[in-house]
Scaffold this motif. Sequence first.
Motif, PDB file in Angstrom:
ATOM      1  N   LYS A  28       0.822  -1.211   0.000  1.00  0.00           N
ATOM      2  CA  LYS A  28       0.000   0.000   0.000  1.00  0.00           C
ATOM      3  C   LYS A  28       0.859   1.265   0.000  1.00  0.00           C
ATOM      4  CE  LYS A  28      -3.529   2.634   2.170  1.00  0.00           C
ATOM      5  NZ  LYS A  28      -4.337   2.947   3.337  1.00  0.00           N
ATOM      6  N   GLU A  50      -5.749 -10.548   1.979  1.00  0.00           N
ATOM      7  CA  GLU A  50      -6.434 -11.849   2.003  1.00  0.00           C
ATOM      8  C   GLU A  50      -5.520 -12.951   1.449  1.00  0.00           C
ATOM      9  OE1 GLU A  50      -8.995 -12.378   3.614  1.00  0.00           O
ATOM     10  OE2 GLU A  50     -10.538 -10.838   3.412  1.00  0.00           O
ATOM     11  N   ASN A 115     -13.853 -11.744  -0.878  1.00  0.00           N
ATOM     12  CA  ASN A 115     -13.320 -10.375  -0.802  1.00  0.00           C
ATOM     13  C   ASN A 115     -12.347 -10.083  -1.934  1.00  0.00           C
ATOM     14  OD1 ASN A 115     -14.718  -9.461   1.390  1.00  0.00           O
ATOM     15  ND2 ASN A 115     -13.059  -9.704   2.870  1.00  0.00           N
TER      16      ASN A 115
ATOM     17  N   SER B  35     -11.742 -10.510   7.954  1.00  0.00           N
ATOM     18  CA  SER B  35     -12.277 -10.471   6.594  1.00  0.00           C
ATOM     19  C   SER B  35     -13.581  -9.694   6.533  1.00  0.00           C
ATOM     20  CB  SER B  35     -12.487 -11.880   6.043  1.00  0.00           C
ATOM     21  OG  SER B  35     -11.250 -12.427   5.661  1.00  0.00           O
ATOM     22  N   ASP B  36     -14.325  -9.702   7.631  1.00  0.00           N
ATOM     23  CA  ASP B  36     -15.552  -8.903   7.674  1.00  0.00           C
ATOM     24  C   ASP B  36     -15.202  -7.417   7.672  1.00  0.00           C
ATOM     25  OD1 ASP B  36     -17.181 -11.104   7.669  1.00  0.00           O
ATOM     26  OD2 ASP B  36     -17.448 -11.168   9.837  1.00  0.00           O
ATOM     27  N   LEU B  38     -12.486  -6.267   6.228  1.00  0.00           N
ATOM     28  CA  LEU B  38     -11.974  -6.000   4.881  1.00  0.00           C
ATOM     29  C   LEU B  38     -13.085  -5.891   3.844  1.00  0.00           C
ATOM     30  CD1 LEU B  38      -8.858  -8.275   4.991  1.00  0.00           C
ATOM     31  CD2 LEU B  38      -8.807  -5.843   4.522  1.00  0.00           C
ATOM     32  N   ALA B  39     -14.242  -6.457   4.159  1.00  0.00           N
ATOM     33  CA  ALA B  39     -15.365  -6.363   3.228  1.00  0.00           C
ATOM     34  C   ALA B  39     -15.936  -4.951   3.237  1.00  0.00           C
ATOM     35  CB  ALA B  39     -16.445  -7.379   3.606  1.00  0.00           C
ATOM     36  N   THR B  41     -15.295  -1.533   2.463  1.00  0.00           N
ATOM     37  CA  THR B  41     -14.333  -0.717   1.727  1.00  0.00           C
ATOM     38  C   THR B  41     -14.872   0.669   1.427  1.00  0.00           C
ATOM     39  OG1 THR B  41     -15.227  -1.586  -0.327  1.00  0.00           O
ATOM     40  CG2 THR B  41     -13.318  -2.691   0.604  1.00  0.00           C
ATOM     41  N   GLU B  43     -16.042   3.396   3.255  1.00  0.00           N
ATOM     42  CA  GLU B  43     -15.607   4.651   3.860  1.00  0.00           C
ATOM     43  C   GLU B  43     -14.681   4.431   5.052  1.00  0.00           C
ATOM     44  OE1 GLU B  43     -19.536   6.027   3.876  1.00  0.00           O
ATOM     45  OE2 GLU B  43     -19.922   3.895   4.001  1.00  0.00           O
ATOM     46  N   LYS B  44     -14.104   5.529   5.480  1.00  0.00           N
ATOM     47  CA  LYS B  44     -13.185   5.464   6.610  1.00  0.00           C
ATOM     48  C   LYS B  44     -13.989   5.442   7.901  1.00  0.00           C
ATOM     49  CE  LYS B  44      -9.723   7.896   3.986  1.00  0.00           C
ATOM     50  NZ  LYS B  44      -8.996   9.142   3.764  1.00  0.00           N
ATOM     51  N   VAL B  62      -4.296  -0.734   5.734  1.00  0.00           N
ATOM     52  CA  VAL B  62      -4.775  -0.968   4.370  1.00  0.00           C
ATOM     53  C   VAL B  62      -6.060  -0.184   4.102  1.00  0.00           C
ATOM     54  CG1 VAL B  62      -5.729  -2.731   2.824  1.00  0.00           C
ATOM     55  CG2 VAL B  62      -3.635  -3.203   4.093  1.00  0.00           C
ATOM     56  N   LEU B  63      -6.933  -0.102   5.091  1.00  0.00           N
ATOM     57  CA  LEU B  63      -8.243   0.522   4.885  1.00  0.00           C
ATOM     58  C   LEU B  63      -8.336   1.980   5.347  1.00  0.00           C
ATOM     59  CD1 LEU B  63     -10.729  -2.294   5.977  1.00  0.00           C
ATOM     60  CD2 LEU B  63     -10.077  -1.666   3.667  1.00  0.00           C
ATOM     61  N   ASP B  64      -7.236   2.546   5.838  1.00  0.00           N
ATOM     62  CA  ASP B  64      -7.258   3.902   6.387  1.00  0.00           C
ATOM     63  C   ASP B  64      -8.263   4.041   7.525  1.00  0.00           C
ATOM     64  OD1 ASP B  64      -5.392   4.969   4.555  1.00  0.00           O
ATOM     65  OD2 ASP B  64      -6.967   5.031   3.035  1.00  0.00           O
ATOM     66  N   LYS B 116     -21.454  -3.841   1.812  1.00  0.00           N
ATOM     67  CA  LYS B 116     -21.855  -4.730   0.742  1.00  0.00           C
ATOM     68  C   LYS B 116     -21.979  -6.104   1.354  1.00  0.00           C
ATOM     69  CE  LYS B 116     -19.847  -2.328  -3.119  1.00  0.00           C
ATOM     70  NZ  LYS B 116     -18.560  -2.120  -3.800  1.00  0.00           N
TER      71      LYS B 116
END
Lengths: 148, 131
Positions: A28, A50, A115, B35-36, B38-39, B41, B43-44, B62-64, B116
Amino acid sequence: MGNEKVRLVYRIKAMDLANAGAASSHVKSELQKYGIEEEVVKRVGIICFEAEMNMILYSVGGKLKVEANSNSVEIFAEDNGPGIEDLEKAMQPGYSTAPPWAQDYGFGAGMGFPNMKQNSDVFEVESAPGVGTKIHAIIYRRKENEAK
Amino acid sequence: MKIREIVEKIDGKIISGQDKLDVEVERGFAADLLSDVLALTEEKACLITGITGPQVIRVAEVLDIPLIIIARGKQPSKALVEAAKLSGIPVVLTQKTVFETCGILYTNGVKPCKIKILQGGEDTNTCLNVD
């Protein structure tokens, strides 16, 4: 920026939980340095994470490779076994073979492959029991490619 | 809500990212499986969780994710604390449960995020947008 090519390669060790996610996090920050769009970087990060986790938890180890150019970012994750017995099941949201201890670490949601697929424009998995698993994902950069 | 207010309202203890107390948190999400998270995506959003391993910091990078709240008095691993300090991501510990923490944030204006939902079962490709 934009026309340069980026190539990142990481060796992922089996059961290396302490460093789990470190490669993805590095991907990233590198992609950000090259000026790749935030949304693309995030999707790449999720796919890498993942894939990295799968290799750490379920494989004997492997390699994570990320290549980026002005059009797209490609992710290659290849391990040396043991391969996935039922790939169709592994693709189903919620299906997991994670042992109970892994769930205490927050693994085993059964959302790994869903994912990855969700965040890819092109997503391919090849797996042969006894041989290994190969994942290939492509994410197109929107500015140059308005295809979607 | 500012992180500063959140810490106060949940009787929390901030163990990293102390320089970000004035950061505004608009949305929140609670999950105990990476993983939940990571699903998510769209918004912060801040994460309220019981995960205590260092991987949660990587996910946040990774997701901010602007803030991680570790609820129900769970003690983070040493590795998490080190990773959090290195990354500068604020981590707050609270004795309150995930449920209560969410309730406090929600009543103070922190909104849920759009998610989602990937459907399991026969039609594995369905994707619903849920508000």
